[in-house]
Design a protein around this motif. Structure first.
Motif, PDB file in Angstrom:
ATOM      1  N   HIS A 155       0.872  -1.171   0.000  1.00  0.00           N
ATOM      2  CA  HIS A 155       0.000   0.000   0.000  1.00  0.00           C
ATOM      3  C   HIS A 155       0.904   1.214   0.000  1.00  0.00           C
ATOM      4  O   HIS A 155       2.137   1.082   0.060  1.00  0.00           O
ATOM      5  CB  HIS A 155      -0.981  -0.016   1.176  1.00  0.00           C
ATOM      6  CG  HIS A 155      -0.378   0.176   2.535  1.00  0.00           C
ATOM      7  ND1 HIS A 155       0.604  -0.646   3.049  1.00  0.00           N
ATOM      8  CD2 HIS A 155      -0.617   1.105   3.502  1.00  0.00           C
ATOM      9  CE1 HIS A 155       0.924  -0.226   4.273  1.00  0.00           C
ATOM     10  NE2 HIS A 155       0.205   0.838   4.570  1.00  0.00           N
ATOM     11  N   HIS A 169       0.907   4.191   2.058  1.00  0.00           N
ATOM     12  CA  HIS A 169       1.046   5.150   3.153  1.00  0.00           C
ATOM     13  C   HIS A 169       2.479   5.678   3.216  1.00  0.00           C
ATOM     14  O   HIS A 169       3.442   4.935   2.984  1.00  0.00           O
ATOM     15  CB  HIS A 169       0.683   4.505   4.494  1.00  0.00           C
ATOM     16  CG  HIS A 169      -0.791   4.591   4.777  1.00  0.00           C
ATOM     17  ND1 HIS A 169      -1.474   3.621   5.452  1.00  0.00           N
ATOM     18  CD2 HIS A 169      -1.690   5.564   4.468  1.00  0.00           C
ATOM     19  CE1 HIS A 169      -2.750   3.984   5.560  1.00  0.00           C
ATOM     20  NE2 HIS A 169      -2.905   5.152   4.963  1.00  0.00           N
ATOM     21  N   HIS A 189      -7.683  -1.092   4.970  1.00  0.00           N
ATOM     22  CA  HIS A 189      -6.734  -0.141   5.562  1.00  0.00           C
ATOM     23  C   HIS A 189      -6.523   1.008   4.572  1.00  0.00           C
ATOM     24  O   HIS A 189      -6.513   2.175   4.957  1.00  0.00           O
ATOM     25  CB  HIS A 189      -5.434  -0.871   5.868  1.00  0.00           C
ATOM     26  CG  HIS A 189      -4.332  -0.018   6.405  1.00  0.00           C
ATOM     27  ND1 HIS A 189      -4.409   0.627   7.612  1.00  0.00           N
ATOM     28  CD2 HIS A 189      -3.114   0.301   5.884  1.00  0.00           C
ATOM     29  CE1 HIS A 189      -3.279   1.309   7.818  1.00  0.00           C
ATOM     30  NE2 HIS A 189      -2.486   1.136   6.784  1.00  0.00           N
ATOM     31  N   ASP A 192      -0.061  -3.547   5.964  1.00  0.00           N
ATOM     32  CA  ASP A 192      -0.804  -3.130   7.163  1.00  0.00           C
ATOM     33  C   ASP A 192      -2.211  -3.735   7.189  1.00  0.00           C
ATOM     34  O   ASP A 192      -3.092  -3.222   7.872  1.00  0.00           O
ATOM     35  CB  ASP A 192      -0.906  -1.599   7.233  1.00  0.00           C
ATOM     36  CG  ASP A 192       0.416  -0.955   7.629  1.00  0.00           C
ATOM     37  OD1 ASP A 192       1.408  -1.678   7.805  1.00  0.00           O
ATOM     38  OD2 ASP A 192       0.442   0.288   7.754  1.00  0.00           O
ATOM     39  N   HIS A 221       5.587   3.883   4.380  1.00  0.00           N
ATOM     40  CA  HIS A 221       6.062   2.711   3.638  1.00  0.00           C
ATOM     41  C   HIS A 221       6.692   3.060   2.289  1.00  0.00           C
ATOM     42  O   HIS A 221       7.292   2.187   1.660  1.00  0.00           O
ATOM     43  CB  HIS A 221       4.917   1.714   3.437  1.00  0.00           C
ATOM     44  CG  HIS A 221       4.366   1.197   4.735  1.00  0.00           C
ATOM     45  ND1 HIS A 221       4.828   0.043   5.325  1.00  0.00           N
ATOM     46  CD2 HIS A 221       3.438   1.709   5.575  1.00  0.00           C
ATOM     47  CE1 HIS A 221       4.180  -0.148   6.470  1.00  0.00           C
ATOM     48  NE2 HIS A 221       3.336   0.849   6.651  1.00  0.00           N
TER      49      HIS A 221
HETATM   50 ZN   LIG Z   1      -0.522   1.870   6.378  1.00  0.00          ZN
END
Ligand SMILES: [Zn+2]
Ligand SMILES: [Zn+2]
Length: 207
Positions: free
Chosen positions: A55, A57, A131, A150, A60
């Motif tokens: 993902h 975010h 998420h 996550d 990351h």
């Molecule tokens: Zn995340």
């Protein structure tokens, strides 16, 4: 396959370097510290085969552009996460600035229908939104290994109260993971590894 976990950043987000005898690595979730990752690549004598994002975010992907500049390789990501990855909403002051976008068009979309064979490694995509809208888990079926980002942690799951999160959709995604065999070892975006069997038995969010 080899799987080297590298914690980086203020949230101790996990980057995983995965490689076979070919010595070309998949970098799962580059996290926030390009230097540490470069050092690990050098120590292991690895080239970069691809960047794979569970993902997008900020914690990351903060090191993604710095890594890409020195070691260009395709970036694999779900389209529903890539579309907001570099927008204003994706930052976590004071620890993380807005991530810098790598200057490339070499983006390849992760989706359930497509298996991947790269650098003598085979993995499948499980779309697990909740998420984030484009969250994915990456499963290496021959090795019983899954990178869960996550979505699923040891004893917990990712937050659903951030922009784009959705608790109802997260439940569906966790139900999907519950169908997998016990022996699959999971490697989350934060914290220690575990197995599907242990999480099914002990993780409140998997009940
Ligand atoms: Zn995340
Ligand atoms: Zn995270």
């Amino acid at each position: 396959m080899n799987n080297l976990p590298i914690p980086t950043g203020a949230y101790q987000e996990m980057c995983y370097l995965v490689w076979s005898s070919e010595k070309k690595a998949l970098i799962f979730d580059p996290g926030s510290d390009a230097e540490i990752i470069f050092q690990a690549l050098e120590e292991q004598g690895l080239e970069v085969a691809a960047y794979v994002l569970t993902h997008t975010h900020y914690d990351h992907i903060n090191a993604l552009a710095d890594l890409y500049d020195k070691a260009p390789a395709p970036i694999l990501v779900h389209s529903k996460d890539w579309e907001w990855a570099f927008s204003e909403r994706n930052q976590g002051a004071p620890y993380y600035p807005l991530p810098r976008k790598p200057e490339t068009d070499d983006i390849q979309w992760l989706e359930t229908s497509k298996d991947w064979n790269i650098a003598d490694l085979h993995f499948q995509v499980l779309e697990t939104p909740g998420h984030t809208p484009g969250g994915c888990c990456l499963l290496f079926p021959e090795d019983n290994v899954m990178i869960t980002g996550d979505t699923l942690f040891k004893g917990s799951c990712g937050r659903t109260d951030l922009p784009g999160g959705n608790p109802r959709i997260m439940k569906d995604s966790l139900n999907k993971l519950k169908q997998l065999p016990d022996e699959i070892q999971i490697f989350p975006g934060h914290g220690e590894d575990s197995t599907i069997g242990i999480e099914r038995a002990t993780n409140f969010f998997m009940q």
